[in-house]
Design a protein around this motif. Structure first.
Motif, PDB file in Angstrom:
ATOM      1  N   UNK A  34       0.812  -0.986  -0.082  1.00 43.54           N
ATOM      2  CA  UNK A  34       0.020   0.200  -0.046  1.00 43.54           C
ATOM      3  C   UNK A  34       0.875   1.091  -0.026  1.00 43.54           C
ATOM      4  N   UNK A  35       2.023   1.239   0.201  1.00 42.65           N
ATOM      5  CA  UNK A  35       3.105   2.388   0.054  1.00 42.65           C
ATOM      6  C   UNK A  35       3.384   2.634  -1.280  1.00 42.65           C
ATOM      7  N   UNK A  36       3.339   3.950  -1.540  1.00 45.51           N
ATOM      8  CA  UNK A  36       3.701   4.661  -2.965  1.00 45.51           C
ATOM      9  C   UNK A  36       5.268   4.296  -3.065  1.00 45.51           C
ATOM     10  N   UNK A  37       5.396   4.118  -4.477  1.00 43.23           N
ATOM     11  CA  UNK A  37       6.951   3.748  -4.771  1.00 43.23           C
ATOM     12  C   UNK A  37       7.614   4.813  -4.729  1.00 43.23           C
ATOM     13  N   UNK A  38       7.140   6.250  -4.625  1.00 40.88           N
ATOM     14  CA  UNK A  38       7.810   7.168  -4.570  1.00 40.88           C
ATOM     15  C   UNK A  38       8.604   7.263  -3.024  1.00 40.88           C
ATOM     16  N   UNK A  39       8.019   6.975  -2.088  1.00 40.15           N
ATOM     17  CA  UNK A  39       8.291   6.962  -0.702  1.00 40.15           C
ATOM     18  C   UNK A  39       9.369   6.092  -0.280  1.00 40.15           C
ATOM     19  N   UNK A  40       9.445   4.761  -1.417  1.00 43.18           N
ATOM     20  CA  UNK A  40      10.568   3.949  -1.297  1.00 43.18           C
ATOM     21  C   UNK A  40      11.569   4.662  -2.066  1.00 43.18           C
ATOM     22  N   UNK A  41      11.656   5.194  -3.153  1.00 42.11           N
ATOM     23  CA  UNK A  41      12.607   5.955  -3.614  1.00 42.11           C
ATOM     24  C   UNK A  41      13.165   7.182  -2.818  1.00 42.11           C
ATOM     25  N   UNK A  42      12.557   7.786  -2.259  1.00 44.94           N
ATOM     26  CA  UNK A  42      13.025   8.697  -1.555  1.00 44.94           C
ATOM     27  C   UNK A  42      13.721   8.222  -0.167  1.00 44.94           C
TER      28      UNK A  42
ATOM     29  N   UNK B  54      10.663  19.257   9.029  1.00 44.83           N
ATOM     30  CA  UNK B  54      11.910  18.409   8.646  1.00 44.83           C
ATOM     31  C   UNK B  54      12.245  17.069   9.407  1.00 44.83           C
ATOM     32  N   UNK B  55      11.627  16.848  10.528  1.00 44.76           N
ATOM     33  CA  UNK B  55      11.795  15.571  11.194  1.00 44.76           C
ATOM     34  C   UNK B  55      10.910  14.408  10.492  1.00 44.76           C
ATOM     35  N   UNK B  56       9.850  14.578  10.103  1.00 47.85           N
ATOM     36  CA  UNK B  56       9.026  13.898   9.417  1.00 47.85           C
ATOM     37  C   UNK B  56       9.509  13.379   7.960  1.00 47.85           C
ATOM     38  N   UNK B  57      10.186  14.311   7.198  1.00 52.72           N
ATOM     39  CA  UNK B  57      10.988  13.952   6.132  1.00 52.72           C
ATOM     40  C   UNK B  57      11.962  12.982   6.479  1.00 52.72           C
ATOM     41  N   UNK B  58      12.741  13.203   7.546  1.00 49.45           N
ATOM     42  CA  UNK B  58      13.703  12.366   8.177  1.00 49.45           C
ATOM     43  C   UNK B  58      13.179  11.094   8.479  1.00 49.45           C
ATOM     44  N   UNK B  59      12.029  10.871   8.800  1.00 48.08           N
ATOM     45  CA  UNK B  59      11.410   9.572   9.130  1.00 48.08           C
ATOM     46  C   UNK B  59      10.985   8.759   8.040  1.00 48.08           C
ATOM     47  N   UNK B  60      10.904   9.223   6.862  1.00 47.11           N
ATOM     48  CA  UNK B  60      10.615   8.518   5.600  1.00 47.11           C
ATOM     49  C   UNK B  60      11.599   7.180   5.423  1.00 47.11           C
ATOM     50  N   UNK B  61      13.037   7.567   5.554  1.00 44.78           N
ATOM     51  CA  UNK B  61      13.973   6.514   5.410  1.00 44.78           C
ATOM     52  C   UNK B  61      13.763   5.326   6.358  1.00 44.78           C
ATOM     53  N   UNK B  62      13.795   5.694   7.774  1.00 43.80           N
ATOM     54  CA  UNK B  62      13.814   4.824   8.805  1.00 43.80           C
ATOM     55  C   UNK B  62      12.428   3.659   8.563  1.00 43.80           C
ATOM     56  N   UNK B  63      11.172   4.485   7.948  1.00 38.65           N
ATOM     57  CA  UNK B  63       9.831   3.570   8.194  1.00 38.65           C
ATOM     58  C   UNK B  63      10.206   3.040   6.723  1.00 38.65           C
ATOM     59  N   UNK B  64      10.615   3.224   5.627  1.00 44.54           N
ATOM     60  CA  UNK B  64      10.749   2.582   4.415  1.00 44.54           C
ATOM     61  C   UNK B  64      11.737   1.426   4.650  1.00 44.54           C
ATOM     62  N   UNK B  65      12.432   1.313   5.208  1.00 49.38           N
ATOM     63  CA  UNK B  65      13.505   0.248   5.937  1.00 49.38           C
ATOM     64  C   UNK B  65      12.860  -0.864   6.307  1.00 49.38           C
ATOM     65  N   UNK B  66      11.852  -0.627   7.477  1.00 51.48           N
ATOM     66  CA  UNK B  66      11.092  -1.530   8.275  1.00 51.48           C
ATOM     67  C   UNK B  66      10.008  -2.111   7.274  1.00 51.48           C
ATOM     68  N   UNK B  67       9.444  -1.515   6.680  1.00 48.35           N
ATOM     69  CA  UNK B  67       8.228  -2.156   5.507  1.00 48.35           C
ATOM     70  C   UNK B  67       8.578  -2.889   4.533  1.00 48.35           C
ATOM     71  N   UNK B  68      10.043  -2.619   4.133  1.00 55.49           N
ATOM     72  CA  UNK B  68      10.678  -3.342   3.070  1.00 55.49           C
ATOM     73  C   UNK B  68      11.346  -4.465   3.595  1.00 55.49           C
ATOM     74  N   UNK B  69      11.333  -4.851   4.905  1.00 56.41           N
ATOM     75  CA  UNK B  69      11.869  -5.992   5.344  1.00 56.41           C
ATOM     76  C   UNK B  69      13.356  -5.960   5.330  1.00 56.41           C
ATOM     77  N   UNK B  70      14.140  -4.765   5.404  1.00 61.23           N
ATOM     78  CA  UNK B  70      15.411  -4.508   5.335  1.00 61.23           C
ATOM     79  C   UNK B  70      15.881  -4.605   6.728  1.00 61.23           C
TER      80      UNK B  70
END
Length: 287
Positions: free
Chosen positions: A100-108, A216-232
């Motif tokens: 359900x997560x946009x691919x754009x968020x994964x890229x960012x 700014x902190x919200x933008x910084x949270x995109x990477x941590x969240x995406x790493x978890x939902x991608x199983x990395x």
């Protein structure tokens, strides 16, 4: 896809840099005479000294710990233990959300945590400060670089020593192979999360407005969240990584403030403002 990622990050870096310029409403030092000005080379040498000093300050920190510091470390350890205990459930939940997560968020998320893209943003902030002799930007650049280097070395060492298995290897959250050379055993902590949040936290500290900070902190949270939902990574990997980022940035920021080196000259000010034109964006200094 690479071209799309490059355009996304370039646009993001430009916007972040421009917003930082407009919102900070900072000033550059304008000396009364040419003899009072420092050259770019002098600034580079001075900043390199304080970058190195900031890194050393963090790693020698335990020698200066007091009662309050021990309490902070204790709280950090307790919070980390809670995250570890919930890793199996949180990872399972987050990975189910991936579709359900946009691919754009994964890229960012990937790009913001990658050294190449991340240092491009850091370098833009720092070079602007050096070229214009803007104390605020120089200090922010020094803080960003020294924090990133410190976090990078730290996470690399811990990864290799811990040897924690990644979630997508399906070995469970408590499978460790110390000193393993397998990338699948380098889960703890998350390097992407540490780098992206180090940058976001260091930049966020330059603003007093809580809404700007939150953005700014919200933008910084995109990477941590995406790493978890991608199983990395497990939740504790990114949680501990972000916690270490905060500790590193705070320590180096305290070091730089104690040195009282980066103090804007208020004798004469130049205000920097964001401007828009026909298919263009720029910054204008007003005397």
């Amino acid at each position: 896809m690479n071209r799309y990622i490059l355009k996304t990050i370039t646009a993001g870096a430009t916007l972040l840099f421009s917003v930082f310029s407009a919102a900070a409403q900072d000033t550059i030092r304008v000396a009364d005479s040419i003899s009072n000005k420092t050259t770019i080379w002098q600034r580079l040498k001075q900043d390199a000294f304080y970058m190195g000093g900031g890194v050393i300050h963090v790693y020698t920190g335990p020698l200066r710990w007091k009662k309050d510091d021990l309490a902070t470390i204790g709280g950090f350890a307790a919070g980390s233990a809670i995250l570890f205990a919930s890793d199996r459930e949180t990872s399972s939940f987050m990975r189910r959300q991936k579709e359900d997560m946009p691919e754009t968020l994964n890229d960012i998320g990937w790009s913001m945590g990658s050294p190449g893209y991340n240092y491009a943003i850091t370098g833009s902030v720092y070079l602007f400060g050096v070229i214009t002799d803007n104390e605020k930007f120089r200090k922010t650049g020094v803080l960003l670089f020294s924090s990133a280097v410190t976090s990078g070395v730290m996470q690399t060492a811990i990864k290799n020593i811990a040897g924690r298995s990644r979630p997508d290897k399906e070995r469970g959250p408590f499978h460790f192979s110390p000193f393993s050379s397998d990338a699948g055993d380098h889960s703890f902590p998350s390097g992407h999360a540490m780098l992206s949040f180090t940058t976001a936290y260091a930049i966020g500290k330059q603003f007093k407005n809580p809404w700007v900070k939150a953005g700014i902190y919200t933008v910084g949270l995109i990477t941590p969240a995406s790493r978890v939902w991608n199983g990395a990574h497990w939740l504790s990997d990114v949680g501990v990584g972000m916690g270490l980022s905060v500790l590193v940035v705070e320590s180096i920021d305290k070091y730089l403030k104690a040195k009282e080196t980066y103090t804007p000259d208020d004798k004469k000010k130049v205000s920097w403002n964001l401007t828009f034109g026909n298919e263009s964006i720029g910054i204008i200094g007003s005397f």
